[in-house]
Design a protein around this motif. Sequence first.
Motif, short mmCIF file in Angstrom:
data_model
loop_
_atom_site.label_atom_id
_atom_site.label_comp_id
_atom_site.label_asym_id
_atom_site.label_seq_id
_atom_site.Cartn_x
_atom_site.Cartn_y
_atom_site.Cartn_z
N MET A 132 46.41 40.23 37.25
CA MET A 132 45.61 39.08 37.67
C MET A 132 44.37 39.00 36.80
N ALA A 133 44.13 37.82 36.22
CA ALA A 133 43.00 37.72 35.31
C ALA A 133 42.34 36.36 35.40
N GLU A 134 41.04 36.39 35.24
CA GLU A 134 40.20 35.20 35.14
C GLU A 134 39.18 35.46 34.04
N TRP A 135 38.95 34.47 33.19
CA TRP A 135 38.00 34.63 32.10
C TRP A 135 36.94 33.53 32.17
N LYS A 136 35.68 33.93 32.18
CA LYS A 136 34.57 33.00 32.03
C LYS A 136 34.32 32.86 30.53
N LEU A 137 34.34 31.65 30.02
CA LEU A 137 34.32 31.42 28.59
C LEU A 137 32.98 30.91 28.07
N PHE A 138 31.93 31.05 28.86
CA PHE A 138 30.61 30.56 28.45
C PHE A 138 29.55 31.54 28.92
N HIS A 139 28.37 31.43 28.33
CA HIS A 139 27.23 32.25 28.72
C HIS A 139 26.29 31.41 29.59
N GLY A 140 25.57 32.06 30.47
CA GLY A 140 24.63 31.35 31.32
C GLY A 140 25.29 30.79 32.56
N GLU A 141 24.63 29.78 33.15
CA GLU A 141 25.09 29.23 34.42
C GLU A 141 25.79 27.90 34.29
N TRP A 157 42.68 31.18 33.32
CA TRP A 157 43.34 32.04 34.30
C TRP A 157 44.78 32.28 33.89
N ASP A 158 45.29 33.46 34.21
CA ASP A 158 46.73 33.63 34.20
C ASP A 158 47.23 33.11 35.55
N GLU A 159 48.54 33.19 35.78
CA GLU A 159 49.08 32.58 36.99
C GLU A 159 48.59 33.28 38.26
N GLU A 160 48.52 34.59 38.24
CA GLU A 160 48.03 35.30 39.42
C GLU A 160 46.55 35.02 39.66
N GLY A 161 45.78 34.92 38.58
CA GLY A 161 44.37 34.61 38.71
C GLY A 161 44.12 33.21 39.27
N TYR A 162 44.96 32.28 38.88
CA TYR A 162 44.82 30.90 39.38
C TYR A 162 45.12 30.84 40.87
N ARG A 163 46.15 31.56 41.27
CA ARG A 163 46.47 31.60 42.70
C ARG A 163 45.33 32.24 43.49
N ALA A 164 44.75 33.29 42.93
CA ALA A 164 43.64 33.97 43.60
C ALA A 164 42.42 33.06 43.73
N LEU A 165 42.26 32.13 42.81
CA LEU A 165 41.16 31.17 42.88
C LEU A 165 41.25 30.32 44.14
N LEU A 166 42.46 29.91 44.51
CA LEU A 166 42.64 29.04 45.67
C LEU A 166 42.81 29.80 46.98
N ALA A 167 43.36 31.01 46.91
CA ALA A 167 43.81 31.71 48.11
C ALA A 167 42.76 31.91 49.20
N PRO A 168 41.47 32.12 48.89
CA PRO A 168 40.51 32.28 49.99
C PRO A 168 40.34 31.04 50.87
N HIS A 169 40.67 29.88 50.33
CA HIS A 169 40.36 28.63 51.03
C HIS A 169 41.59 27.76 51.31
N PHE A 170 42.70 28.06 50.65
CA PHE A 170 43.92 27.28 50.83
C PHE A 170 45.11 28.19 51.04
N GLU A 171 46.00 27.77 51.92
CA GLU A 171 47.31 28.41 52.02
C GLU A 171 48.18 27.81 50.93
N VAL A 172 48.54 28.61 49.93
CA VAL A 172 49.31 28.10 48.80
C VAL A 172 50.75 27.86 49.24
N THR A 173 51.21 26.63 49.07
CA THR A 173 52.57 26.27 49.49
C THR A 173 53.50 26.03 48.30
N LEU A 174 52.93 25.92 47.12
CA LEU A 174 53.74 25.73 45.91
C LEU A 174 52.92 26.18 44.71
N HIS A 175 53.54 26.91 43.80
CA HIS A 175 52.88 27.33 42.56
C HIS A 175 53.98 27.46 41.53
N GLU A 176 53.97 26.60 40.53
CA GLU A 176 55.07 26.59 39.57
C GLU A 176 54.57 26.23 38.17
#
Length: 201
Positions: free
Chosen positions: A1-10, A157-176
Amino acid sequence: MAEWKLFHGEHPHVATLDFHRDRDRAPHLEQPDHRARLKRCARVIRNINPGSVVDLGCGDGGLLSLIKDIPSWGYDFQPSNEPAWTERGVTAERRDVFNTRDVPKWGELAVLTEVLEHLADPHGTVEWVARNASWIVASSPRHESADFHGDCHAWAWDEEGYRALLAPHFEVTLHEAVDWSQIIVGRSKRCESSSQATEAS
């Protein structure tokens, strides 16, 4: 699972109106690299059968033009997209909804296709959407990383990272996967009306 921030600062420059002000319209519906993704998103939305759809970051209105049978509207802040809304016969407004968090009218389902990777705060955005819409349909590239990504992207994001982005707030019903993109569908865990909608398939 991976997520990358591609910028510096806020706040990345790619998330600002200044960056997008003079960019050309991108007619994704007519572009072979994007057409399949948009058509699949339209089918997914119809399967959910929401009472209304808001497209946050609607671009030139390509997806909205595919779901005209559903009450739908969009917002986008890039000036070059505005003339296309009349051409496509869709309802949209030029408004910077992500930086201001000002959406005049929410839909039962919110669309964020090829949007989250451009934003300063995708995590906060997902939480914000979950408070206001019963469903989310989103897509982003699935093969990008810190070393390989679009020059106008702030996150990857890779696919697992993208799912993890939504998972705290949404029940994922489809990911393809659809070509180079990944489409994800979620039912809000917070919006009270989410239980009244049907499953995506």
